[in-house]
Design an enzyme around this catalytic site. Structure first.
Site, PDB file in Angstrom:
ATOM      1  N   ASP A 334       0.806  -1.222   0.000  1.00 43.69           N
ATOM      2  CA  ASP A 334       0.000   0.000   0.000  1.00 43.69           C
ATOM      3  C   ASP A 334       0.847   1.285   0.000  1.00 43.69           C
ATOM      4  O   ASP A 334       1.591   1.542   0.953  1.00 43.69           O
ATOM      5  CB  ASP A 334      -0.933   0.014   1.235  1.00 43.69           C
ATOM      6  CG  ASP A 334      -2.190   0.835   0.987  1.00 43.69           C
ATOM      7  OD1 ASP A 334      -2.382   1.308  -0.144  1.00 43.69           O
ATOM      8  OD2 ASP A 334      -2.983   1.006   1.937  1.00 43.69           O
ATOM      9  N   LYS A 383      -8.104  -1.615   3.586  1.00 46.01           N
ATOM     10  CA  LYS A 383      -7.466  -0.304   3.756  1.00 46.01           C
ATOM     11  C   LYS A 383      -7.365   0.045   5.239  1.00 46.01           C
ATOM     12  O   LYS A 383      -6.355   0.574   5.697  1.00 46.01           O
ATOM     13  CB  LYS A 383      -8.304   0.720   2.994  1.00 46.01           C
ATOM     14  CG  LYS A 383      -7.666   2.039   2.705  1.00 46.01           C
ATOM     15  CD  LYS A 383      -6.367   1.959   1.941  1.00 46.01           C
ATOM     16  CE  LYS A 383      -6.375   2.596   0.590  1.00 46.01           C
ATOM     17  NZ  LYS A 383      -5.136   2.517  -0.154  1.00 46.01           N
ATOM     18  N   LYS A 436      -8.337  14.072  -2.536  1.00 48.58           N
ATOM     19  CA  LYS A 436      -8.776  13.474  -1.265  1.00 48.58           C
ATOM     20  C   LYS A 436      -8.589  14.458  -0.117  1.00 48.58           C
ATOM     21  O   LYS A 436      -7.621  15.194  -0.075  1.00 48.58           O
ATOM     22  CB  LYS A 436      -7.949  12.213  -1.001  1.00 48.58           C
ATOM     23  CG  LYS A 436      -8.344  11.488   0.270  1.00 48.58           C
ATOM     24  CD  LYS A 436      -7.731  10.124   0.356  1.00 48.58           C
ATOM     25  CE  LYS A 436      -6.292  10.210   0.790  1.00 48.58           C
ATOM     26  NZ  LYS A 436      -5.649   8.895   0.757  1.00 48.58           N
ATOM     27  N   LYS A 508       2.641   1.932   3.280  1.00 50.84           N
ATOM     28  CA  LYS A 508       1.840   2.148   4.481  1.00 50.84           C
ATOM     29  C   LYS A 508       1.987   1.025   5.504  1.00 50.84           C
ATOM     30  O   LYS A 508       2.066   1.271   6.696  1.00 50.84           O
ATOM     31  CB  LYS A 508       0.371   2.207   4.041  1.00 50.84           C
ATOM     32  CG  LYS A 508      -0.340   3.409   4.600  1.00 50.84           C
ATOM     33  CD  LYS A 508      -1.777   3.453   4.179  1.00 50.84           C
ATOM     34  CE  LYS A 508      -2.013   3.833   2.820  1.00 50.84           C
ATOM     35  NZ  LYS A 508      -2.839   4.578   2.152  1.00 50.84           N
TER      36      LYS A 508
END
Ligand code: NAD
Length: 552
Positions: A334, A383, A436, A508
């Site tokens: 990620d 996520k 975002k 991530k």
């Protein structure tokens, strides 16, 4: 708006503004200019070889007493000097990240400049840690002034403009049209780069198992490999990689998942827990083998590295086992582009300042196709998991502020111990598109019962933040395939370990060697990378001791 074929440049690969400005420094080509003059570093036409002393300390604790023994291990690194002719095959090439990456590389390659309301803009690689940040390499004799060099100059690395682009998408929309669908780039750039994008054609057909991504993606899936025989799909993908490599005369292909987030795969003993079981599960088309796992297996079997830019557990234990068996390279998970990147700095700042975060509440809303896919519960779950472990190591490192877990009868920890409350919410708001919005509240305990609340509002141009990360991951991965090491001169050189945890800075939820600890702190991740690059040219780590400034 219909394009104006005579004056807009829409139909011609040559931009009217091409080359108006000199190349941006982050995109400039420089000869590899660093030479280390030391008995520890030697150069041949083919290799840079460096001796390095890996210094550490072994600590034992008994009855509250810490006993520390400094350790030192000699390692020799050998780096092949010539970067490989490298292809980047993206899964999800027609999405926002895929099209933005292709268009911005093409804009840089052709130095296409464009008009915005702020004036003329030129392409660059801002946001790429390798291309746009520097590392302190030493000090000038006499003045003691610090000397910094671009990170990409420490060792020979592929220039992003030279990456050969290709890949797959379940949507067959041609790349120029897919770029307009993504609505990421300024129109004046998009219209000029469109003829170059057109030359990329349509993505290759891909594997589509509807159970793994959100049902709302079905309408896109018009470019899929037929049938439901997973072994045949695996062979199809392997043949695609092989053909791409041959046709473009490549030495290396980095296979990169930047397709939709999948749901988590169940880890089932006998199915995906070992390499052999996984290969067998593919043969029998087991339902728990996801498309991303299939691509990872294909890349490993083709001897090419695979990077996962999305949060799902592509790397089931069987994939890691297979990568180890083939001495292949994998990295994930990620892309760490916005909120989590900030959190990995901010939470560490608080805890290292001796302040105790009690809760971290994170909200996001976004309106691109990624957001649409994440609006489905199972994909959101993937996520949520990748976003939530980011503060664990910082909390575990400070048992003054956070109580350690209770200990079981055999001394084993029970649970995670005290931890800040941490929530992550993601909502789909189509109107904001790729822009975002991330809102974070850090609520902390301070001196003598006081409370501190810090709110951060972060507007991320998602794909413009993610694209340089894909480039860094690809370029670093290629480099890491050229580095070998040996601990004893009598031994043969070995490649690095299969799980490329040095990629953690851009990820991530970093995948690390099984059984070892994850480092989430952005500063430590960057430090590891700098230290490694310097070690490969025989320089010691970036000590901030700066002794010369502290003594007479
Ligand atoms: P996107 O939805 O615009 O693009 C994804 C593409 O993947 C689509 O074109 C879709 O058709 C394609 N696809 C889906 N399943 C596929 C399959 N099995 N094979 C081939 N293609 C397939 O999304 P995006 O904004 O480009 O993001 C891509 C991925 O990167 C997502 O998983 C997202 O969560 C992850 N990510 C993005 C960011 C960011 O900042 N943009 C950050 C972290 C992670």
């Amino acid at each position: 708006m219909a394009p104006n074929n005579t004056s807009s440049g829409y139909n011609t690969p040559d931009s009217s503004l091409e080359g108006v400005l000199p190349v941006h420094p982050t995109a400039a080509r420089r000869p590899h200019a660093i030479t280390v003059q030391s008995e520890n570093t030697s150069y041949t036409d083919e290799y840079i070889t460096a001796q390095y002393q890996n210094r550490g300390a072994e600590v034992t604790v008994s009855n509250g007493q810490y006993n520390i023994v400094p350790t030192v291990q000699n390692v020799e690194f050998r780096t092949k000097r010539a970067p490989a002719k490298t292809g980047l095959m993206m899964i999800g090439m027609g999405g926002n990240n895929g099209t933005t990456l292709c268009a911005t590389i093409l804009a840089n390659r052709h130095n296409i400049v464009w008009h915005t309301k702020n004036g003329v803009q030129q392409p660059n690689y801002i946001g790429s840690m390798l291309r746009a940040s520097t590392v302190r390499i030493g000090t000038e004799p006499g003045t003691g002034r610090e000397v910094h060099v671009p990170v990409s100059d420490v060792l020979p690395m592929v220039h992003p403009n030279d990456l050969v682009l290709g890949g797959w998408d379940i949507s067959g929309m041609p790349m120029d049209k897919a770029m307009f669908r993504a609505k990421v780039l300024d129109y004046d750039l998009a219209r000029q780069v469109a003829p170059h994008m057109e030359l990329l054609g349509s993505p290759l057909p891909s594997v589509y198992y509807p159970d793994f991504i959100a049902a709302n993606q079905e309408a896109r899936a018009d470019n899929v490999i037929a049938g439901d025989d997973k072994q045949a799909h695996l062979e199809h993908i392997r043949a695609d990689i092989c053909k791409f490599k041959q046709e473009n005369e490549l030495d290396r292909v980095v296979v990169f998942w930047t397709a939709n987030t999948e749901r988590y795969s169940d880890i089932i003993p006998g199915v995906n827990d070992t390499a052999d079981n996984l290969l067998n599960a593919i043969k029998t088309s087991h339902s728990e083998v996801s498309p991303s796992t299939l691509f990872a297996v294909a890349a490993i079997l083709e001897g090419e590295p695979f990077v996962n830019g999305a949060p799902q557990n592509t790397f089931v234990p069987g994939v890691i086992d297979l990568a180890e068996r083939h001495k292949g390279f994998i990295g994930g998970d990620d892309l760490k582009s916005g909120q989590t990147k900030l959190k990995s700095v901010f939470a560490e700042f608080l805890v290292n300042a001796g302040i105790k975060p009690l809760s971290i509440a994170s909200y996001n809303h976004l309106g691109n196709n990624d957001g649409h896919n994440l609006s489905a519960e199972r994909q959101f779950k993937s996520k949520e998991i990748s976003k939530s472990s980011v503060v664990d190591d910082m909390v575990n490192a400070n048992r003054l502020l956070y109580k350690a877990p209770e200990v079981g009868p055999k001394g084993e920890p029970i649970g995670k111990g005290e931890h800040p409350d941490h929530i992550v919410v993601i909502k789909y708001v189509p109107a904001v598109g790729d822009s975002k919005r991330a809102i974070d509240e850090y609520y902390s305990e301070i001196f003598c019962g006081g409370r501190s609340t810090i709110n951060i509002f972060n507007e991320c141009e998602d794909s413009l933040l993610a694209t340089p990360l894909i480039l860094d991951l690809t370029i670093l991965t290629e480099l890491l395939t050229r580095v070998q090491y040996r601990k004893d001169k009598a031994n043969e050189y070995s490649p690095l370990y299969s799980v490329l945890s040095l990629l953690s800075y851009m990820l991530k939820a970093p995948l690390v060697k099984p059984g070892t600890e994850v480092v989430n702190s952005l500063n430590r991740q960057r430090n590891a990378l700098e230290t490694f690059l310097k070690a490969c040219i025989g320089l010691e780590g970036n000590s901030d001791l700066l002794l010369e400034t502290r003594v007479w």
